[in-house]
Design a protein around this motif. Sequence first.
Motif, PDB file in Angstrom:
ATOM      1  N   GLU A   1      50.166  10.210   0.121  1.00 50.96           N
ATOM      2  CA  GLU A   1      48.727  10.789  -0.596  1.00 50.96           C
ATOM      3  C   GLU A   1      48.511  11.692   0.048  1.00 50.96           C
ATOM      4  O   GLU A   1      47.634  12.732  -0.330  1.00 50.96           O
ATOM      5  CB  GLU A   1      48.036   9.374  -1.493  1.00 50.96           C
TER       6      GLU A   1
ATOM      7  N   THR B   1      59.774  16.179  -1.447  1.00 49.33           N
ATOM      8  CA  THR B   1      60.970  15.027  -1.207  1.00 49.33           C
ATOM      9  C   THR B   1      60.013  13.917  -0.325  1.00 49.33           C
ATOM     10  O   THR B   1      60.805  12.794  -0.700  1.00 49.33           O
ATOM     11  CB  THR B   1      61.928  15.343  -1.453  1.00 49.33           C
TER      12      THR B   1
ATOM     13  N   TYR C   1      57.071  12.249  -1.757  1.00 51.11           N
ATOM     14  CA  TYR C   1      57.375  11.168  -2.690  1.00 51.11           C
ATOM     15  C   TYR C   1      58.232  10.175  -2.407  1.00 51.11           C
ATOM     16  O   TYR C   1      58.284   8.746  -2.996  1.00 51.11           O
ATOM     17  CB  TYR C   1      58.205  12.345  -3.703  1.00 51.11           C
ATOM     18  N   THR C   2      59.225  10.144  -1.775  1.00 49.72           N
ATOM     19  CA  THR C   2      60.255   8.708  -1.146  1.00 49.72           C
ATOM     20  C   THR C   2      58.108   8.144  -0.066  1.00 49.72           C
ATOM     21  O   THR C   2      58.049   6.894  -0.840  1.00 49.72           O
ATOM     22  CB  THR C   2      60.781   9.270  -0.418  1.00 49.72           C
TER      23      THR C   2
ATOM     24  N   VAL D   1      56.866   6.279  -3.380  1.00 53.32           N
ATOM     25  CA  VAL D   1      57.245   5.476  -3.951  1.00 53.32           C
ATOM     26  C   VAL D   1      57.975   3.861  -3.125  1.00 53.32           C
ATOM     27  O   VAL D   1      57.722   2.658  -4.013  1.00 53.32           O
ATOM     28  CB  VAL D   1      58.800   6.047  -4.333  1.00 53.32           C
TER      29      VAL D   1
ATOM     30  N   THR E   1      49.177  13.232  -7.919  1.00 51.92           N
ATOM     31  CA  THR E   1      50.246  13.042  -6.725  1.00 51.92           C
ATOM     32  C   THR E   1      51.596  13.938  -7.203  1.00 51.92           C
ATOM     33  O   THR E   1      52.228  14.187  -6.505  1.00 51.92           O
ATOM     34  CB  THR E   1      50.132  11.945  -5.230  1.00 51.92           C
ATOM     35  N   VAL E   2      52.245  12.801  -7.464  1.00 51.84           N
ATOM     36  CA  VAL E   2      53.594  12.646  -7.886  1.00 51.84           C
ATOM     37  C   VAL E   2      53.957  13.979  -8.561  1.00 51.84           C
ATOM     38  O   VAL E   2      54.950  14.775  -8.374  1.00 51.84           O
ATOM     39  CB  VAL E   2      53.690  11.081  -7.995  1.00 51.84           C
TER      40      VAL E   2
ATOM     41  N   LEU F   1      53.849  17.116  -6.586  1.00 50.17           N
ATOM     42  CA  LEU F   1      55.191  17.136  -5.695  1.00 50.17           C
ATOM     43  C   LEU F   1      56.267  17.177  -6.551  1.00 50.17           C
ATOM     44  O   LEU F   1      57.567  17.700  -5.928  1.00 50.17           O
ATOM     45  CB  LEU F   1      55.379  15.547  -4.838  1.00 50.17           C
ATOM     46  N   LEU F   2      56.481  16.969  -7.508  1.00 44.24           N
ATOM     47  CA  LEU F   2      57.776  17.228  -7.718  1.00 44.24           C
ATOM     48  C   LEU F   2      57.917  18.399  -8.874  1.00 44.24           C
ATOM     49  O   LEU F   2      59.111  19.338  -8.659  1.00 44.24           O
ATOM     50  CB  LEU F   2      57.814  15.883 -10.005  1.00 44.24           C
TER      51      LEU F   2
ATOM     52  N   ALA G   1      60.372  18.091  -5.495  1.00 46.62           N
ATOM     53  CA  ALA G   1      60.559  16.900  -4.915  1.00 46.62           C
ATOM     54  C   ALA G   1      62.356  16.236  -5.492  1.00 46.62           C
ATOM     55  O   ALA G   1      61.883  15.951  -6.787  1.00 46.62           O
ATOM     56  CB  ALA G   1      60.006  15.855  -5.480  1.00 46.62           C
TER      57      ALA G   1
ATOM     58  N   LYS H   1      64.136  13.004  -7.022  1.00 45.87           N
ATOM     59  CA  LYS H   1      64.002  11.836  -6.609  1.00 45.87           C
ATOM     60  C   LYS H   1      65.553  10.607  -6.719  1.00 45.87           C
ATOM     61  O   LYS H   1      66.685  10.812  -7.434  1.00 45.87           O
ATOM     62  CB  LYS H   1      63.964  11.180  -8.559  1.00 45.87           C
TER      63      LYS H   1
END
Length: 270
Positions: free
Chosen positions: A193, A212, A215-216, A219, A237-238, A241-242, A246, A248
């Motif tokens: 983050e 990606t 994001y990883t 997670v 934040t996610v 990124l998406l 990003a 998943k």
Amino acid sequence: MNPQQQPQNIERELNLISEVITKGNSGIIVLPAKPTPDAIASGTSLYLALTKMGKNVSLICVAMPETDIAGADKIKTSIQTGGNNLVVSFPYKEGAIDKVDYNVQNEKFNLIIIPREGQARLEPKDVEYSYSGGKIEFIITVDAPNLNSLGDIYTKNQNTFDGKNIINIDRHLINNNFGTINLVAKTAAATAELVLKVLQTVKAPIDKDIATNLYTGIVTATNNFSSYSVNADTFETVAQLLRAGAVKKPMRQFSRPGMPGQMGQNPFGQ
């Protein structure tokens, strides 16, 4: 959340980081001796983004972690600073080489390695090339609570760290603010983050691989968003990124240096 919306101390640290990275052309990014997936994801994202910005940076850890995170194959196990001096490296044992010579033929410089009688010849596949002589203008530590957590990279190279701008990016409660700049947010759910905030502040390009990776990192650090540290900022934040592309996906393998691999396990949960 945009950098302008951060608490004042975070905003100040982000601006200081931006100033150092903008003015500097070369530096190193150092991971802890036993990096978490969050640390690797954060470090590789910084490496990929700063490289895209034209910075001469190296990503360093005392041992190569087993992971399929993009950019992890660029990790070096010793401090390398770039520069213009070509370094030719190969495995060596005492007494194996009889002589080193050179000549110039057909406008080519030939370095000649002559093995001692009875010793095996040098195989081309064992030869590695790197550069030395470059300057280190900044050092970025990622997910490291203190300098000793970097292992031999720090303990055997303390002179390299002396007098340098050290950017300390971390979320651990036990971080001792050892950097000249300390982006330490102990309420953050993941170091990834904080790295996104840095990249946004320096206006670095964020492509699919970087998004990606970050994001990883989030997670895995939050155990698939189930940890107590997850809050609304984490999901904002996610979402960013998406939107940046990003993907998943589960990490197919990961193990910290010195620990058994965990082949086939999915740290993302179901």
